[in-house]
Design a protein around this motif. Structure first.
Motif, short mmCIF file in Angstrom:
data_model
loop_
_atom_site.label_atom_id
_atom_site.label_comp_id
_atom_site.label_asym_id
_atom_site.label_seq_id
_atom_site.Cartn_x
_atom_site.Cartn_y
_atom_site.Cartn_z
N TRP A 1 0.71 -1.22 0.00
CA TRP A 1 -0.06 0.12 0.01
C TRP A 1 0.62 1.34 0.00
N GLY A 2 1.77 1.27 0.79
CA GLY A 2 2.78 2.41 0.81
C GLY A 2 3.28 2.69 -0.65
N ILE A 3 3.89 1.64 -1.24
CA ILE A 3 4.54 1.74 -2.56
C ILE A 3 3.39 2.21 -3.33
N ILE A 4 2.31 1.80 -3.33
CA ILE A 4 1.32 2.43 -4.44
C ILE A 4 0.95 3.92 -3.95
N LEU A 5 0.81 4.17 -2.86
CA LEU A 5 0.71 5.62 -2.49
C LEU A 5 2.03 6.52 -2.85
N LEU A 6 3.20 5.93 -2.65
CA LEU A 6 4.32 6.87 -2.66
C LEU A 6 4.56 6.89 -4.18
N THR A 7 4.09 5.81 -5.08
CA THR A 7 4.17 5.88 -6.74
C THR A 7 3.07 7.04 -7.13
N ALA A 8 1.99 7.01 -6.51
CA ALA A 8 1.03 7.77 -6.76
C ALA A 8 1.59 9.42 -6.65
N ALA A 9 1.95 9.68 -5.71
CA ALA A 9 2.66 10.80 -5.25
C ALA A 9 3.65 11.05 -6.28
N ILE A 10 4.45 10.39 -6.69
CA ILE A 10 5.36 10.40 -7.66
C ILE A 10 5.08 10.77 -8.85
N LEU A 11 3.74 10.65 -9.31
CA LEU A 11 3.25 10.64 -10.88
C LEU A 11 2.48 11.89 -10.77
N VAL A 12 1.99 12.49 -9.68
CA VAL A 12 1.20 13.67 -9.67
C VAL A 12 2.00 14.99 -10.61
N PRO A 13 3.22 15.11 -10.55
CA PRO A 13 3.66 16.12 -11.43
C PRO A 13 3.49 15.89 -12.99
N ILE A 14 3.61 14.66 -13.14
CA ILE A 14 3.36 14.31 -14.53
C ILE A 14 1.90 14.44 -14.75
N ALA A 15 0.99 14.06 -13.87
CA ALA A 15 -0.61 14.23 -14.19
C ALA A 15 -0.99 15.81 -14.17
N THR A 16 -0.14 16.79 -13.31
CA THR A 16 -0.42 18.01 -13.21
C THR A 16 0.21 18.99 -14.60
N GLY A 17 1.15 18.27 -15.14
CA GLY A 17 1.77 19.09 -16.27
C GLY A 17 3.09 19.61 -15.56
N LYS A 18 3.49 19.57 -14.37
CA LYS A 18 4.47 20.29 -13.87
C LYS A 18 5.75 19.41 -14.61
N ILE A 19 5.47 18.32 -14.92
CA ILE A 19 6.76 17.47 -15.61
C ILE A 19 6.14 17.20 -16.94
N THR A 20 6.61 17.63 -18.08
CA THR A 20 6.14 17.62 -19.48
C THR A 20 6.90 16.47 -20.25
N LEU A 21 6.45 16.07 -21.54
CA LEU A 21 7.23 15.24 -22.30
C LEU A 21 8.65 15.90 -22.57
N GLU A 22 8.66 17.03 -22.74
CA GLU A 22 9.90 17.79 -22.93
C GLU A 22 10.96 17.50 -21.75
N ASN A 23 10.28 17.40 -20.69
CA ASN A 23 11.23 17.36 -19.50
C ASN A 23 11.71 16.07 -19.52
N ILE A 24 10.87 15.03 -19.78
CA ILE A 24 11.04 13.50 -19.86
C ILE A 24 12.27 13.25 -20.69
N TRP A 25 12.07 13.99 -21.95
CA TRP A 25 12.82 13.53 -23.17
C TRP A 25 14.35 14.31 -22.58
#
Length: 146
Positions: free
Chosen positions: A45-69
């Motif tokens: 459960w903790g891993i799921i919650l931590l992973t979800a928190a890490i994905l938030v910047p991608i979901a909100t657009g703070k990390i873009t495809l350009e950043n990922i590239w």
């Protein structure tokens, strides 16, 4: 548990304090079955919650495809990709090893608490540390023939 709670409060590590407090409350309420479930499923459960928190910047657009590239184009980004993959592998290996080896789990928990209390660490390392121990022990067994 009370010692851990007190040490975490004195050491200003509120994450550990909240966790210890929650477990103490569950124990005082006699919810041992819930404690067992938490012990069995809590890491996942903790891993799921931590992973979800890490994905938030991608979901909100703070990390873009350009950043990922760009992470594939800098030395720090490439090293981060390699280390991230390695840590994920250690974590994977560590989950089962920690469950199968109580003495390792106990030592890792104590070691993590030492790192948290005395060095202002963050208690996210036991799974990874367990994976590192697993790899070291596997290599040692191959060389020692045990």
């Amino acid at each position: 548990m009370l010692v851990i709670l007190l040490c975490s409060i004195v050491g200003h590590n509120m994450s550990v304090a909240y966790a210890a407090g929650a477990v103490i409350i569950l124990k005082l309420m006699g919810l041992n079955q819930l404690i067992d479930i938490l012990g069995d499923k809590g890491i996942r459960w903790g891993i799921i919650l931590l992973t979800a928190a890490i994905l938030v910047p991608i979901a909100t657009g703070k990390i873009t495809l350009e950043n990922i590239w760009h992470c594939f184009q800098s030395p720090a980004g490439i090293i981060s990709l390699i280390v991230g993959a390695g840590v994920a592998i250690f974590g994977y290996l560590g989950v089962d090893y920690m469950k199968a080896s109580p003495e390792v789990a106990t030592a890792l928990i104590i070691g993590t608490m030492i790192g948290v209390f005395f060095f202002k660490g963050v208690p996210v390392g036991p799974l990874i540390a367990s994976g590192v121990v697993y790899v070291i022990m596997s290599i040692a067994q191959k060389f020692m023939g045990e």
